[in-house]
Motif scaffolding. Structure first.
Motif, PDB file in Angstrom:
ATOM      1  N   LEU A  35       5.966 -11.251 -34.041  1.00  0.00           N
ATOM      2  CA  LEU A  35       4.961 -12.310 -34.089  1.00  0.00           C
ATOM      3  C   LEU A  35       5.129 -13.255 -32.902  1.00  0.00           C
ATOM      4  N   VAL A  81       7.344 -19.679 -32.170  1.00  0.00           N
ATOM      5  CA  VAL A  81       6.875 -18.830 -33.268  1.00  0.00           C
ATOM      6  C   VAL A  81       8.005 -17.942 -33.786  1.00  0.00           C
ATOM      7  N   ILE A 112       9.909  -9.840 -39.108  1.00  0.00           N
ATOM      8  CA  ILE A 112       8.587  -9.849 -38.495  1.00  0.00           C
ATOM      9  C   ILE A 112       8.409 -11.019 -37.538  1.00  0.00           C
ATOM     10  N   GLY A 113       9.305 -12.008 -37.611  1.00  0.00           N
ATOM     11  CA  GLY A 113       9.193 -13.170 -36.741  1.00  0.00           C
ATOM     12  C   GLY A 113       9.283 -12.824 -35.267  1.00  0.00           C
ATOM     13  N   PHE A 122       3.901 -11.366 -29.633  1.00  0.00           N
ATOM     14  CA  PHE A 122       2.448 -11.282 -29.501  1.00  0.00           C
ATOM     15  C   PHE A 122       1.822 -12.667 -29.326  1.00  0.00           C
ATOM     16  N   SER A 123       2.377 -13.682 -29.998  1.00  0.00           N
ATOM     17  CA  SER A 123       1.861 -15.042 -29.835  1.00  0.00           C
ATOM     18  C   SER A 123       2.089 -15.530 -28.411  1.00  0.00           C
ATOM     19  N   GLY A 138       9.571 -18.233 -37.507  1.00  0.00           N
ATOM     20  CA  GLY A 138       9.459 -17.049 -38.360  1.00  0.00           C
ATOM     21  C   GLY A 138      10.746 -16.265 -38.500  1.00  0.00           C
TER      22      GLY A 138
END
Length: 255
Positions: A221, A206, A217-218, A224-225, A210
């Motif tokens: 992300l 992810v 923001i990648g 959290f992923s 990203g």
């Protein structure tokens, strides 16, 4: 009564502190060139030595520090640089939540002050030791401070050296590779079972996909992923043995 050189508690605190120092020491091989890159980037962005030192002392966060320096060097508003640094450092929320149960009995002001030294490396070394070693509360704090303070000092010196002597570092030395290598050195020892492997793979994929998203923001992300994927994998691992305990028609049992 103060602790003396023969006081067992004093020896315990020293041993814990030195355990933190020894634990983080191998990771400094990736931190030093990382700090050199931060110092060089500050000078190239026109911030200079005072700015490089200021960033290292106040921000003390490699990835977000580099991102903020790059944005300021491109003429971006300070608010944008600060916002980007905050987004990148959102992973610290997860680190602090993970460490909170280990240090919760400490006074609030002690926890707030020690949070300054929270980094990827200090967290990784400390949390592994907390979960595998028999440390009491004061020893856990000493261990964490040993790892955090050692990394802090190394980072400050490396940044200053990079800012002062960056111009004489040959281009053939690939300092840029220090950043991913520093994080890989933290990731590999932490992958000990299927849930952590799932978390590492999902988070890495992810974050990579990203990488070009705005405001970096990648990275959060991906973090959290990875946490979500690891949580689901751990739940499935806990449920699987329970399901296997119930016989089915295939093995002659009854539903």
């Amino acid at each position: 009564m103060t602790a003396t050189a023969t006081d067992p508690s004093a020896r315990g605190l020293r041993a814990a502190f030195l355990t933190g120092v020894r634990g983080v020491a191998p990771l400094l091989l990736g931190v030093v060139p990382f700090g050199l890159v931060a110092g060089v980037a500050a000078v190239e962005a026109g911030i200079g030595l005072p700015g490089a030192v200021g960033f290292s002392v106040v921000v003390f966060a490699g990835a977000s520090q580099l991102a903020a320096i790059d944005l300021l060097g491109q003429g971006a508003p300070a608010a944008v640089a600060i916002g980007t640094a905050l987004v990148i450092n959102l992973r610290m929320l997860m680190y602090s939540a993970s460490m909170a149960p280990e240090l919760a009995p400490l006074p609030r002001r002690t926890r707030i002050a020690s949070a300054y030294l929270l980094t990827d490396q200090a967290y990784a070394v400390s949390i592994l030791e907390f979960r595998t070693g028999a440390w009491d509360l004061r020893q856990r704090l000493a261990l964490y401070l040993g790892a955090g303070a050692t990394l802090w000092g190394t980072w400050q010196v490396s940044t200053v050296v990079g800012a002062v002597g960056g111009a004489v570092i040959p281009d053939s030395i690939p300092l840029g590779y220090a950043v991913p290598l520093a994080f890989l050195s933290l990731l590999v020892p932490a992958v000990t079972d299927r849930p952590t492997l799932v978390a590492a793979v999902v988070g890495g994929v992810v974050a990579t996909v990203g990488a070009d998203l705005p405001a970096n923001i990648g990275m959060p992300l991906g973090a959290f992923s990875g946490v979500a994927a690891g949580w689901f994998a751990s739940r499935r691992a806990r449920v699987a043995p329970t399901t296997a305990d119930h016989p089915t028609f295939a093995d002659g049992g009854h539903r």
